[in-house]
Scaffold this motif. Structure first.
Motif, PDB file in Angstrom:
ATOM      1  N   ALA A   1       9.424  10.984  -4.020  1.00  0.00           N
ATOM      2  CA  ALA A   1       8.410  10.471  -4.951  1.00  0.00           C
ATOM      3  C   ALA A   1       7.604   9.325  -4.338  1.00  0.00           C
ATOM      4  CB  ALA A   1       9.073   9.997  -6.234  1.00  0.00           C
ATOM      5  N   GLY A   2       7.947   8.947  -3.102  1.00  0.00           N
ATOM      6  CA  GLY A   2       7.215   7.877  -2.432  1.00  0.00           C
ATOM      7  C   GLY A   2       7.807   6.497  -2.612  1.00  0.00           C
ATOM      8  N   ASN A   3       9.004   6.428  -3.201  1.00  0.00           N
ATOM      9  CA  ASN A   3       9.661   5.137  -3.383  1.00  0.00           C
ATOM     10  C   ASN A   3      10.441   4.731  -2.129  1.00  0.00           C
ATOM     11  OD1 ASN A   3       9.015   4.753  -6.242  1.00  0.00           O
ATOM     12  ND2 ASN A   3      10.432   6.460  -6.596  1.00  0.00           N
ATOM     13  N   LYS A   4      10.417   3.450  -1.814  1.00  0.00           N
ATOM     14  CA  LYS A   4      11.247   2.954  -0.732  1.00  0.00           C
ATOM     15  C   LYS A   4      12.687   2.865  -1.236  1.00  0.00           C
ATOM     16  CE  LYS A   4       9.678  -0.418   1.835  1.00  0.00           C
ATOM     17  NZ  LYS A   4       9.154  -1.746   2.238  1.00  0.00           N
ATOM     18  N   VAL A   5      13.636   2.925  -0.313  1.00  0.00           N
ATOM     19  CA  VAL A   5      15.058   2.875  -0.679  1.00  0.00           C
ATOM     20  C   VAL A   5      15.752   1.881   0.246  1.00  0.00           C
ATOM     21  CG1 VAL A   5      17.207   4.166  -0.908  1.00  0.00           C
ATOM     22  CG2 VAL A   5      15.023   5.279  -1.429  1.00  0.00           C
ATOM     23  N   HIS A   6      16.596   1.044  -0.336  1.00  0.00           N
ATOM     24  CA  HIS A   6      17.399   0.177   0.528  1.00  0.00           C
ATOM     25  C   HIS A   6      18.830   0.077   0.020  1.00  0.00           C
ATOM     26  CE1 HIS A   6      17.820  -3.639  -1.788  1.00  0.00           C
ATOM     27  NE2 HIS A   6      16.586  -3.458  -2.201  1.00  0.00           N
ATOM     28  N   LEU A   7      19.740  -0.162   0.949  1.00  0.00           N
ATOM     29  CA  LEU A   7      21.138  -0.401   0.607  1.00  0.00           C
ATOM     30  C   LEU A   7      21.310  -1.882   0.308  1.00  0.00           C
ATOM     31  CD1 LEU A   7      22.949   1.567   3.475  1.00  0.00           C
ATOM     32  CD2 LEU A   7      22.030   2.451   1.316  1.00  0.00           C
ATOM     33  N   ILE A   8      22.226  -2.199  -0.582  1.00  0.00           N
ATOM     34  CA  ILE A   8      22.522  -3.595  -0.867  1.00  0.00           C
ATOM     35  C   ILE A   8      24.020  -3.779  -1.064  1.00  0.00           C
ATOM     36  CG2 ILE A   8      22.136  -3.367  -3.365  1.00  0.00           C
ATOM     37  CD1 ILE A   8      20.887  -6.236  -3.206  1.00  0.00           C
ATOM     38  N   TYR A   9      24.540  -4.842  -0.479  1.00  0.00           N
ATOM     39  CA  TYR A   9      25.961  -5.165  -0.611  1.00  0.00           C
ATOM     40  C   TYR A   9      26.085  -6.632  -1.010  1.00  0.00           C
ATOM     41  CZ  TYR A   9      30.700  -6.483   0.772  1.00  0.00           C
ATOM     42  OH  TYR A   9      31.989  -6.989   0.775  1.00  0.00           O
TER      43      TYR A   9
ATOM     44  N   LYS B   1       0.818  -1.205   0.000  1.00  0.00           N
ATOM     45  CA  LYS B   1       0.000   0.000   0.000  1.00  0.00           C
ATOM     46  C   LYS B   1       0.858   1.265   0.000  1.00  0.00           C
ATOM     47  CE  LYS B   1      -3.926   2.135   2.362  1.00  0.00           C
ATOM     48  NZ  LYS B   1      -4.852   2.046   3.516  1.00  0.00           N
ATOM     49  N   GLY B   2       0.574   2.145  -0.948  1.00  0.00           N
ATOM     50  CA  GLY B   2       1.270   3.425  -1.022  1.00  0.00           C
ATOM     51  C   GLY B   2       2.662   3.365  -1.623  1.00  0.00           C
ATOM     52  N   VAL B   3       3.071   2.191  -2.150  1.00  0.00           N
ATOM     53  CA  VAL B   3       4.413   2.052  -2.719  1.00  0.00           C
ATOM     54  C   VAL B   3       4.319   1.597  -4.171  1.00  0.00           C
ATOM     55  CG1 VAL B   3       6.649   0.893  -2.544  1.00  0.00           C
ATOM     56  CG2 VAL B   3       5.374   1.468  -0.473  1.00  0.00           C
ATOM     57  N   GLN B   4       4.944   2.354  -5.064  1.00  0.00           N
ATOM     58  CA  GLN B   4       4.985   1.980  -6.472  1.00  0.00           C
ATOM     59  C   GLN B   4       6.294   1.283  -6.834  1.00  0.00           C
ATOM     60  OE1 GLN B   4       4.211   5.878  -8.253  1.00  0.00           O
ATOM     61  NE2 GLN B   4       2.181   5.143  -8.880  1.00  0.00           N
ATOM     62  N   GLY B   5       7.361   1.629  -6.099  1.00  0.00           N
ATOM     63  CA  GLY B   5       8.650   1.032  -6.417  1.00  0.00           C
ATOM     64  C   GLY B   5       9.652   1.233  -5.306  1.00  0.00           C
ATOM     65  N   HIS B   6      10.796   0.601  -5.450  1.00  0.00           N
ATOM     66  CA  HIS B   6      11.901   0.884  -4.534  1.00  0.00           C
ATOM     67  C   HIS B   6      13.221   0.897  -5.293  1.00  0.00           C
ATOM     68  CE1 HIS B   6      12.473  -3.677  -3.769  1.00  0.00           C
ATOM     69  NE2 HIS B   6      13.673  -3.258  -4.125  1.00  0.00           N
TER      70      HIS B   6
END
Length: 339
Positions: free
Chosen positions: A329-337, A282-287
């Protein structure tokens, strides 16, 4: 025979900056050591020709790696004669390393288009090895020559790619001194793959040691913490499911689909991927997944800036953590290693 080109192998050694080297006669233990190196980020590994029937162990290792760690590049070390070089190349070695420079070994490697990393200790030897096609030179014994030797050679010969071996300690100070002197990578044996760790079956300790050494290489090089966008994720909607989205990208652009438990990953031959999540949120289009060079340092950097993070996910071959806040813009963000 080698499955990779000389350019691919030398580029990967230079990219990682660390080449582990070891010998062990037990095949199962060898597999665990290589797995620890790979999961720590060292995807190029040298197995030395130092025991009876060592090539049998190497052959089994190659077959196992092809299935379990296909991205790992295996090579053979302590090769001093062309017959041994030919034997290991036919067993699947992608590169050959020696404690000395032998022109006949160079000819054999050149015939098969396989990387040859000879051991040299003088500017003359380095020059002769390069004339015979050696792209990376092993500086041996490094503990006798020291980092200043590399710096002095690179002064008049900046095109040389030198890698110290023998005497490189698994410390930030030691690795930094070699990399800052101009070394393209460091070749580490018992100081990295500690015999006591192997004897105790503590392969996690070897993995952590490998990971630390690679981080020190990156710090010495000044590698940025945030390297770029690793992938972008699309979430399904009530009208369109994940399979329909993934099929559209696969059909339109010829991307390869790889289905996981929670998402479908799409990729082409270039860098960058598209992840299609299986479940809507809900409320998320992308990350956006931001690729980092040092997971812990990147997390600490953001925390110091007041950015709050979710609980991280840490697995053998990936580390990830979401930011608690979304982008504008409402996108979630995550770090990746990925090691």
């Amino acid at each position: 025979m080698a499955r990779l080109t000389k350019c691919e192998v030398t580029a990967k050694i230079a990219e990682i900056g660390l080449l582990p080297t070891f010998y062990e006669g037990n095949v199962e233990t060898v597999k665990k050591i290589v797995a620890a190196c790979a999961e720590g980020g060292a995807k190029v590994v040298e197995f030395t020709n130092r025991g009876a029937l060592a090539y049998h162990v190497f052959s089994e290792l190659v077959k196992w790696c092809d299935k379990e760690f296909p991205d790992v590049i295996l090579g053979a070390g302590t090769i001093i004669e062309p017959s041994a070089a030919s034997l290991y190349i036919n067993c699947g070695a992608n590169f050959i390393v020696g404690p000395l420079f032998n022109p006949e070994v160079a000819k054999t490697c050149n015939r098969y288009k396989v990387v040859y990393v000879p051991g040299c200790s003088t500017p003359y030897e380095i020059s002769m090895a390069e004339e015979m096609g050696a792209d990376i030179i092993k500086i041996f014994p490094a503990d006798v020559l020291g980092p200043q030797f590399i710096k002095d050679v690179l002064g008049p010969c900046p095109w040389s790619r030198l890698m110290p071996s023998g005497g490189v300690d698994a410390t930030k100070e030691s690795i930094s001194s070699w990399i800052k002197a101009g070394a393209v990578a460091v070749n580490m044996g018992s100081n990295l793959i500690v015999k006591d760790f192997v004897k105790a079956g503590d392969f996690e300790a070897i993995k952590k040691r490998v990971e630390s050494c690679i981080q020190w290489v990156r710090e010495a090089r000044g590698t940025p913490l945030f390297l770029g966008v690793e992938h972008f994720a699309i979430y399904p909607t009530e009208k369109t499911d994940a399979n329909a989205i993934a099929d559209w990208y696969a059909e339109k652009f010829g991307f390869t689909k790889k289905e996981g438990q929670t998402s479908i990953m799409l990729s082409g031959v270039g860098s960058g991927k598209i992840e299609v999540m299986k479940s809507p949120e809900k409320g998320v289009q992308g990350h956006v997944a931001v690729y980092v060079s040092n997971f812990e340092a990147a997390c600490n950097y953001l925390k110091e800036k007041g950015v709050k993070l979710e609980e991280p996910t840490v697995k053998a071959r990936v580390k990830a953590v979401y930011l608690k806040e979304k982008d504008p813009a409402g996108n979630k963000v995550h770090l990746i290693y990925r090691p």
